[in-house]
Design an enzyme around this catalytic site. Structure first.
Site, PDB file in Angstrom:
ATOM      1  N   GLY A  54       0.951  -1.489   0.074  1.00 39.28           N
ATOM      2  CA  GLY A  54      -0.276  -0.247   0.170  1.00 39.28           C
ATOM      3  C   GLY A  54       0.970   1.540   0.260  1.00 39.28           C
ATOM      4  CG  ASP A  55       3.627   4.991   1.746  1.00 40.70           C
ATOM      5  OD1 ASP A  55       3.625   4.820   0.787  1.00 40.70           O
ATOM      6  OD2 ASP A  55       3.993   4.668   2.781  1.00 40.70           O
ATOM      7  CG  LEU A  56       6.924  -1.342  -2.864  1.00 38.73           C
ATOM      8  CD1 LEU A  56       8.010  -1.834  -1.475  1.00 38.73           C
ATOM      9  CD2 LEU A  56       6.711  -2.652  -3.611  1.00 38.73           C
ATOM     10  CB  THR A  87       3.604   8.132   1.623  1.00 40.27           C
ATOM     11  OG1 THR A  87       4.015   7.280   2.745  1.00 40.27           O
ATOM     12  CG2 THR A  87       4.257   9.697   2.774  1.00 40.27           C
TER      13      THR A  87
END
Length: 90
Positions: A54-56, A87
């Protein structure tokens, strides 16, 4: 890996030291030539987990001294505020 859980203190995770820092650090280090022989194992390590992060991003991929990568910082991956993850503004 370990954890510290103490009353009145934020829980802490203790993880292995990743000598090379983040993938972002490596990619932006002009004094360090990054060729395919080093990059391919890192990319394989990133692609292996069967988890939706979800925030790679390069900041969340840590690299050790043997150029093996580990995906980190799953903190924002579970939070869904305003219908999005990751983010803000990234």
């Amino acid at each position: 890996m370990g954890a510290v859980i103490e009353k009145g203190v934020e829980p802490m995770l203790i993880m292995e030291f990743m000598d090379m820092g983040s993938l972002h650090d490596i990619l932006h280090n002009e004094s360090f030539p990054l060729d395919g022989d080093l990059l391919l194992p890192i990319l394989r390590d990133i692609a292996q987990p069967q988890v939706i992060h979800g925030d790679l991003k390069a900041h969340n991929v840590l690299v050790d001294g043997k150029f093996r990568a580990k995906v980190a910082d799953f903190g924002l991956s579970a939070k869904k505020i305003i219908g999005a993850t990751g983010t803000p503004f990234w």
